[in-house]
Design an enzyme around this catalytic site. Structure first.
Site, PDB file in Angstrom:
ATOM      1  CG  HIS A   1      -8.129  -5.515   5.565  1.00  0.00           C
ATOM      2  ND1 HIS A   1      -9.336  -5.020   5.111  1.00  0.00           N
ATOM      3  CD2 HIS A   1      -7.166  -4.715   5.030  1.00  0.00           C
ATOM      4  CE1 HIS A   1      -9.092  -3.960   4.339  1.00  0.00           C
ATOM      5  NE2 HIS A   1      -7.795  -3.755   4.273  1.00  0.00           N
TER       6      HIS A   1
ATOM      7  CG  HIS B   1      -3.848  -4.979   1.671  1.00  0.00           C
ATOM      8  ND1 HIS B   1      -4.273  -4.317   0.545  1.00  0.00           N
ATOM      9  CD2 HIS B   1      -4.509  -4.406   2.715  1.00  0.00           C
ATOM     10  CE1 HIS B   1      -5.163  -3.385   0.888  1.00  0.00           C
ATOM     11  NE2 HIS B   1      -5.327  -3.420   2.207  1.00  0.00           N
TER      12      HIS B   1
ATOM     13  CD  GLN C   1      -2.970  -0.815   2.384  1.00  0.00           C
ATOM     14  OE1 GLN C   1      -2.627  -1.359   3.430  1.00  0.00           O
ATOM     15  NE2 GLN C   1      -4.072  -0.113   2.265  1.00  0.00           N
TER      16      GLN C   1
ATOM     17  CB  CYS D   1      -9.248  -0.574   2.767  1.00  0.00           C
ATOM     18  SG  CYS D   1      -7.643  -0.923   2.022  1.00  0.00           S
TER      19      CYS D   1
HETATM   20 ZN    ZN Z   1      -6.622  -2.351   3.379  1.00  0.00          ZN
END
Ligand code: ZN
Length: 171
Positions: free
Chosen positions: A136, A140, A51, A94
């Site tokens: 979660h 990812h 991310q 998110c």
């Molecule tokens: Zn996330």
């Protein structure tokens, strides 16, 4: 320490499978500190390495605001050792989907195998909110996003929101 730019839905890196961390060196530790700083600045509960631009199997979680954990944690090379308990449906967001919250099914309890900064393996059991955040974040690392858990009908309902997020808007 610096705050990194969070990748938003639509960016290809969020769909990539991350590689195990091979070297826990100074550069990586600095990256983890930056990740932690970025998560805290964004008031997120968790943040995966891809991310913020690196396809490495690592993430940070911060559940201190719920008094669930006393400090933010770093998880490296996690593997799901065991999943048990009931399925719980609860609201999830998110950092790569600003403003979007959806009801998502997750197992109530998981056991995770991970390594610490010395490279030693350890196991930990996560339940409830911690299990939800950990699962979660592991998703990812596999290029899976929380919207993938929705049924086609549910996903249809948020189509315009997803378009806005891709365009850089908050929904
Ligand atoms: Zn996330």
């Amino acid at each position: 320490m610096s705050v990194l730019q969070i990748k938003i839905y639509g960016e290809e890196i969020l769909r990539r499978e991350s590689k195990p961390v091979a070297n826990i060196d100074g550069d990586f530790v600095k990256f983890l500190e930056d990740m932690n700083q970025t998560m805290l600045a964004a008031k997120g509960l968790g943040l995966a390495a891809n991310q913020v631009g690196r396809t490495l199997r690592a993430f940070t979680i911060d559940l201190t605001q719920f008094d669930v954990l006393s400090e933010p944690r770093i998880i490296i090379n996690p593997e799901i050792a065991e999943m048990n308990g009931d399925i719980i449906t609860s609201e999830e967001g998110c950092l790569s989907f600003p403003g979007l919250y959806q009801m998502i099914e997750r197992p109530r309890k998981v056991t995770i195998k991970s390594i610490n900064l010395d490279g030693n393996e350890y196991y930990f059991e996560a339940e409830g909110l911690i299990a939800r955040v950990v699962l979660h974040e592991i998703d990812h690392l596999n290029g899976t996003l929380f919207i993938d858990k929705l049924t086609p009908a549910q996903r249809n309902l948020i189509r315009s929101k997803l378009k806005k997020i891709k365009a850089g808007e908050r929904v």
